[in-house]
Design a protein around this motif. Structure first.
Motif, mmCIF file in Angstrom:
data_model
loop_
_atom_site.group_PDB
_atom_site.id
_atom_site.type_symbol
_atom_site.label_atom_id
_atom_site.label_comp_id
_atom_site.label_asym_id
_atom_site.label_seq_id
_atom_site.Cartn_x
_atom_site.Cartn_y
_atom_site.Cartn_z
ATOM 1 N N ARG A 191 -10.167 10.196 47.263
ATOM 2 C CA ARG A 191 -11.038 9.772 46.164
ATOM 3 C C ARG A 191 -10.326 9.927 44.828
ATOM 4 N N ALA A 192 -9.733 11.092 44.594
ATOM 5 C CA ALA A 192 -9.041 11.336 43.327
ATOM 6 C C ALA A 192 -7.861 10.382 43.165
ATOM 7 N N TRP A 193 -7.148 10.118 44.260
ATOM 8 C CA TRP A 193 -5.992 9.214 44.197
ATOM 9 C C TRP A 193 -6.446 7.808 43.801
ATOM 10 N N LEU A 194 -7.494 7.311 44.444
ATOM 11 C CA LEU A 194 -7.989 5.966 44.158
ATOM 12 C C LEU A 194 -8.522 5.849 42.728
ATOM 13 N N ILE A 195 -9.277 6.847 42.284
ATOM 14 C CA ILE A 195 -9.821 6.809 40.920
ATOM 15 C C ILE A 195 -8.692 6.889 39.902
ATOM 16 N N THR A 196 -7.669 7.673 40.204
ATOM 17 C CA THR A 196 -6.521 7.783 39.300
ATOM 18 C C THR A 196 -5.826 6.432 39.140
ATOM 19 N N VAL A 197 -5.621 5.731 40.245
ATOM 20 C CA VAL A 197 -4.992 4.406 40.186
ATOM 21 C C VAL A 197 -5.875 3.461 39.374
ATOM 22 N N ALA A 198 -7.183 3.510 39.607
ATOM 23 C CA ALA A 198 -8.113 2.648 38.871
ATOM 24 C C ALA A 198 -8.103 2.974 37.381
ATOM 25 N N VAL A 200 -17.694 12.472 33.343
ATOM 26 C CA VAL A 200 -18.471 11.698 34.316
ATOM 27 C C VAL A 200 -17.979 11.935 35.737
ATOM 28 N N PHE A 201 -16.646 11.938 35.941
ATOM 29 C CA PHE A 201 -16.115 12.044 37.289
ATOM 30 C C PHE A 201 -15.578 13.429 37.634
ATOM 31 N N GLY A 202 -15.635 14.355 36.683
ATOM 32 C CA GLY A 202 -15.287 15.736 36.980
ATOM 33 C C GLY A 202 -13.819 16.008 37.222
ATOM 34 N N PHE A 203 -12.918 15.189 36.671
ATOM 35 C CA PHE A 203 -11.479 15.412 36.834
ATOM 36 C C PHE A 203 -11.017 16.576 35.965
ATOM 37 N N ARG A 227 -37.889 -1.604 40.659
ATOM 38 C CA ARG A 227 -38.321 -0.213 40.596
ATOM 39 C C ARG A 227 -37.625 0.493 39.456
ATOM 40 N N LEU A 228 -38.229 1.587 39.042
ATOM 41 C CA LEU A 228 -37.663 2.335 37.926
ATOM 42 C C LEU A 228 -36.376 3.020 38.339
ATOM 43 N N PRO A 229 -35.497 3.387 37.361
ATOM 44 C CA PRO A 229 -34.228 4.035 37.665
ATOM 45 C C PRO A 229 -34.403 5.261 38.553
ATOM 46 N N GLY A 230 -33.458 5.431 39.482
ATOM 47 C CA GLY A 230 -33.467 6.611 40.324
ATOM 48 C C GLY A 230 -34.052 6.367 41.693
ATOM 49 N N GLU A 231 -34.801 5.273 41.898
ATOM 50 C CA GLU A 231 -35.405 4.997 43.178
ATOM 51 C C GLU A 231 -34.422 4.246 44.066
ATOM 52 N N ASN A 232 -34.168 4.792 45.245
ATOM 53 C CA ASN A 232 -33.290 4.166 46.235
ATOM 54 C C ASN A 232 -31.884 3.909 45.699
ATOM 55 N N ALA A 233 -31.425 4.730 44.767
ATOM 56 C CA ALA A 233 -30.075 4.551 44.232
ATOM 57 C C ALA A 233 -29.105 5.457 44.976
ATOM 58 N N GLU A 234 -27.871 5.012 45.112
ATOM 59 C CA GLU A 234 -26.841 5.810 45.737
ATOM 60 C C GLU A 234 -25.809 6.183 44.698
ATOM 61 N N ARG A 235 -25.362 7.424 44.749
ATOM 62 C CA ARG A 235 -24.390 7.895 43.768
ATOM 63 C C ARG A 235 -22.988 7.485 44.161
ATOM 64 N N ASP A 236 -22.097 7.432 43.174
ATOM 65 C CA ASP A 236 -20.720 7.040 43.471
ATOM 66 C C ASP A 236 -19.755 8.196 43.204
ATOM 67 N N GLY A 237 -20.266 9.392 43.328
ATOM 68 C CA GLY A 237 -19.383 10.543 43.234
ATOM 69 C C GLY A 237 -19.125 11.019 41.830
ATOM 70 N N THR A 238 -19.983 10.662 40.881
ATOM 71 C CA THR A 238 -19.823 11.161 39.528
ATOM 72 C C THR A 238 -20.704 12.372 39.345
ATOM 73 N N LYS A 239 -20.591 12.996 38.182
ATOM 74 C CA LYS A 239 -21.531 14.038 37.798
ATOM 75 C C LYS A 239 -22.245 13.574 36.537
ATOM 76 N N GLU A 240 -23.422 14.117 36.286
ATOM 77 C CA GLU A 240 -24.183 13.689 35.130
ATOM 78 C C GLU A 240 -23.438 14.072 33.851
ATOM 79 N N PRO A 241 -23.338 13.138 32.866
ATOM 80 C CA PRO A 241 -22.638 13.448 31.625
ATOM 81 C C PRO A 241 -23.481 14.341 30.734
#
Length: 320
Positions: free
Chosen positions: A64-71, A138-141, A306-320
């Motif tokens: 994950r860290a490798w891919l995000i770093t390249v991005a 956001v991504f906790g690096f 639907r309002l934010p937060g319903e049936n949403a999937e996270r992408d590995g970030t942390k809340e800012p």
């Protein structure tokens, strides 16, 4: 890391396959937060896939860290050149709308860092500040990895993130995020007033100092300067509503917040986001550049998202 001879096809597929499906949203997520463009983020995601497919991944401890770093590195390069493109952009520039609710083509993170308001704040940051802020807050690096991405020292990376964080916090303090229920209430009333051409009703919903921003990118007719003042904004909206009467106005989730998508002749021709303070709209942002609406594909089976937060999937970030 990631260099050297590439494993044989099946072995490389095993190393990358499941991991890519798990982390692809994070790759797209970091690119979109850095660039504010769905199209550019998709291009970066494709570039990362090609880079990963041709890399030696057996020595990669944290895929994950490798891919995000390249991005992040690829996005950083684009971000630096984007500054000059922004200077020649026709009229105001707004982030490309990103559907984040059940109408989205695929699940993406729902959080404040993809909202139109915060992306505009980050647009004011320098490229290195933006990268440092997104990767850390956001991504906790850690700052060591961020320093490698930016090719700076660790203290400099920490300073860049800190400076960006202060500016973001100041902007958020001056324009706090409205509660979800309040946003839905205001937008429903606004939609009814807009559809009815109710000038007084719109004026009551707009702050006296409200700002109206339209992004046409020179592709369609749009105001090239900001329009200020609640009554003046309302008058413009009533006039535009009469000239370009929408077939429907859907409430959908865009950038983690409820927004409006205007449809005409079977297609989306406008995505409108708002900033609300004290129950009044203080900023109204309308994207009508057709290039930025290409990815807006709505499922019309539900009238209101639907309002934010319903049936949403996270992408590995942390809340800012």
């Amino acid at each position: 890391m990631g260099e050297g001879p590439v494993p044989a096809g099946s072995e490389q597929d095993d190393l990358l396959g499941a991991g890519w499906e798990t982390h692809r949203r994070a790759v797209f997520g970091v690119a979109y937060r850095l660039l504010g463009s769905v199209a550019d983020a998709e291009d970066v995601t494709q570039d990362v896939w090609l880079r990963a497919a041709g890399a030696e991944l057996r020595g990669v401890d944290d895929l994950r860290a490798w891919l995000i770093t390249v991005a992040a590195r690829r996005s950083y390069d684009i971000l630096k050149s984007a500054r000059s493109r922004r200077e020649t952009y026709v009229g105001p520039w707004l982030p490309e709308p990103l559907l984040t609710g059940p109408d989205a083509a695929e699940p993406v993170l729902v959080d404040e860092s993809v909202s139109s308001a915060l992306l505009l704040v980050m647009e004011e940051l320098g490229p290195s500040e933006r990268v440092a802020f997104v990767l850390h807050d956001v991504f906790g690096f850690d700052f060591g990895r961020i320093a490698e991405v930016l090719d700076v020292s660790m203290p400099n990376a920490r300073q860049l993130a800190s400076r960006a964080r202060r500016r973001v916090a100041k902007a958020k303090q001056s324009a706090p995020r409205a509660p979800r229920a309040e946003r839905e209430r205001v937008l429903r009333i606004f939609r009814a007033a807009y559809e009815a051409g109710d000038l007084d009703g719109l004026v009551r919903l707009l702050h006296p100092d409200a700002v109206y921003v339209t992004d046409g990118g020179g592709k369609v007719f749009a105001a090239r300067k900001l329009i200020r003042g609640g009554r003046r904004v309302a008058e413009v909206m009533v006039r535009v509503g009469r000239q370009w009467r929408p077939d429907s106005i859907d409430l959908v989730e865009v950038g983690g917040e409820l927004a409006m998508v205007f449809h005409r002749e079977g297609r989306a021709y406008s995505v409108d986001t708002v900033q609300i303070t004290g129950g009044l709209i203080t900023a109204y942002r309308r994207v009508i550049n057709p290039d930025k609406l290409a990815h807006v594909q709505l499922s019309r089976s539900e009238g209101v998202a639907r309002l934010p937060g319903e049936n949403a999937e996270r992408d590995g970030t942390k809340e800012p």
